[in-house]
Enzyme design. Structure first.
Site, mmCIF file in Angstrom:
data_model
loop_
_atom_site.group_PDB
_atom_site.id
_atom_site.type_symbol
_atom_site.label_atom_id
_atom_site.label_comp_id
_atom_site.label_asym_id
_atom_site.label_seq_id
_atom_site.Cartn_x
_atom_site.Cartn_y
_atom_site.Cartn_z
ATOM 1 N N LYS A 53 0.841 -1.206 0.000
ATOM 2 C CA LYS A 53 0.000 0.000 0.000
ATOM 3 C C LYS A 53 0.873 1.251 0.000
ATOM 4 O O LYS A 53 0.634 2.190 -0.760
ATOM 5 C CB LYS A 53 -0.932 -0.012 1.224
ATOM 6 C CG LYS A 53 -2.035 -1.056 1.101
ATOM 7 C CD LYS A 53 -2.828 -1.267 2.388
ATOM 8 C CE LYS A 53 -3.811 -2.417 2.208
ATOM 9 N NZ LYS A 53 -4.555 -2.785 3.404
ATOM 10 N N GLN A 97 -4.368 -1.310 9.641
ATOM 11 C CA GLN A 97 -4.379 -2.659 9.074
ATOM 12 C C GLN A 97 -4.995 -3.661 10.052
ATOM 13 O O GLN A 97 -4.667 -3.680 11.241
ATOM 14 C CB GLN A 97 -2.935 -3.075 8.707
ATOM 15 C CG GLN A 97 -2.824 -4.390 7.963
ATOM 16 C CD GLN A 97 -3.415 -4.361 6.557
ATOM 17 O OE1 GLN A 97 -3.592 -3.304 5.947
ATOM 18 N NE2 GLN A 97 -3.740 -5.523 6.031
ATOM 19 N N ASP A 120 -10.936 3.155 3.997
ATOM 20 C CA ASP A 120 -11.278 1.721 3.963
ATOM 21 C C ASP A 120 -12.790 1.545 3.829
ATOM 22 O O ASP A 120 -13.256 0.466 3.447
ATOM 23 C CB ASP A 120 -10.853 1.063 5.283
ATOM 24 C CG ASP A 120 -9.608 0.207 5.150
ATOM 25 O OD1 ASP A 120 -9.368 -0.312 4.044
ATOM 26 O OD2 ASP A 120 -8.914 0.047 6.160
HETATM 27 N N1 GUN Z 1 -6.635 -6.490 6.311
HETATM 28 C C1 GUN Z 1 -6.865 -7.217 5.190
HETATM 29 N N2 GUN Z 1 -7.440 -6.459 4.237
HETATM 30 C C2 GUN Z 1 -7.585 -5.215 4.770
HETATM 31 C C3 GUN Z 1 -8.098 -3.984 4.259
HETATM 32 O O1 GUN Z 1 -8.588 -3.874 3.129
HETATM 33 N N3 GUN Z 1 -8.046 -2.918 5.113
HETATM 34 C C4 GUN Z 1 -7.544 -3.018 6.369
HETATM 35 N N4 GUN Z 1 -7.552 -1.926 7.130
HETATM 36 N N5 GUN Z 1 -7.054 -4.156 6.868
HETATM 37 C C5 GUN Z 1 -7.062 -5.243 6.059
#
Ligand code: GUN
Length: 285
Positions: A53, A97, A120
């Protein structure tokens, strides 16, 4: 029939090119889009996702802040960090995350993120906006799936869409997005007795189960658009989706591969949401 491939890598590249330009325009207006990514603990898979990311931000002219904390961080300290980022004008999106260590309540963490920075789309406010058809941030994976479906040129309106999975992050928002696009939507899940009975009706089939080979050839309507959200590993460690790709491609009209389908789109839509957050912040000042 052999299905046409829906190429998530190519579509991502196309969307990211446009995003890079939007980020540049914002930068000239003193509003370079900024994403804060927070990782708590040492989960190796999370570390890889987070790194990807941050790298994607850097590659497309977005400002990114990566904060890594050890697994002993208290919930109170994490909430305080989020409040500071809420108040930071150089940050337009905040991503914590998941999963978090067990002593931290993920719901409280998500609810602390300013809804204007909830890239998100996980907060109850963002979910409510989606539910009500209001503008807001859509969760990145189902948002990416919609772009993949749209890229086929198949008109969603009036089609029967079947979603397998009812998670808050994929299944439920996916069903709402399809409904908003005027599909007739069925949601199947682990307690659905005869999955095939439903999936065989699907003009558009989205599998978000987390178990490989859940969708087999005899469960798919000829010509259907098949979107595979699953990321599973087989005994040899090879990545596989929820759909038996080689089998299903013989009957489907369109299909996403794994890898190279939904996966790249998830990060792309995170960048889209972050750029949009920066654009909206410009309009509100
Ligand atoms: N953990 C796995 N996928 C995601 C996501 O799309 N966003 C977040 N914040 N955590 C994750």
């Amino acid at each position: 029939m052999t299905a046409k491939l829906i190429d998530g890598v190519a579509l991502s590249r196309q969307i990211r090119e446009d995003l890079g330009q939007r980020a540049q325009v914002l930068a000239t207006q003193g509003r370079r889009p900024g994403l804060a990514v927070i990782l708590v603990g040492d989960d190796p898979a999370s570390a890889v996702y987070v790194r990807n990311k941050v790298k994607a931000c850097e590659a497309h002219g977005l400002h990114s802040v990566f904060e890594k904390y050890d697994g002993g961080l208290t919930e109170a300290d994490l909430l305080e960090r989020i409040r500071a980022l809420n108040a930071d004008p150089s940050i337009h999106g905040i991503l914590v995350q998941m999963p978090l260590p067990r002593h931290i309540d993920p719901h409280r963490v998500i609810q602390t993120i300013d809804v204007h920075k909830d890239v998100d789309g996980f907060s109850t406010l963002s979910a409510g906006e989606l539910m009500s058809g209001l503008p807001g941030f859509r969760p990145c994976t189902p948002y990416g799936c919609m772009k993949l479906i749209e890229s086929t040129g198949v008109d969603i309106r009036g089609k029967h869409a079947v979603v397998i999975g009812r998670s808050n992050t994929v299944g439920k928002p996916m069903a709402l997005l399809l409904l908003q696009a005027s599909a007739t939507v069925t949601v199947c899940h682990s307690a659905t007795p005869d999955l095939g009975l439903h999936t065989r009706q699907a003009d558009i089939l989205v599998a978000a189960v987390g178990r490989r080979h859940t969708v087999m050839r005899e469960m798919v309507k000829p010509g259907a658009v098949v979107i595979d959200v699953g990321i599973n590993r087989n005994e040899e460690g090879k990545l596989q989706g929820d759909v038996d790709f080689e089998d299903v491609r013989e009957v489907a009209g369109w299909i996403t591969p794994v890898p190279g389908g939904v996966g790249p789109m998830t990060i792309t839509m995170l960048l889209v949401n972050t750029v949009e957050a920066a654009e909206r912040s410009l309009l509100s000042t």
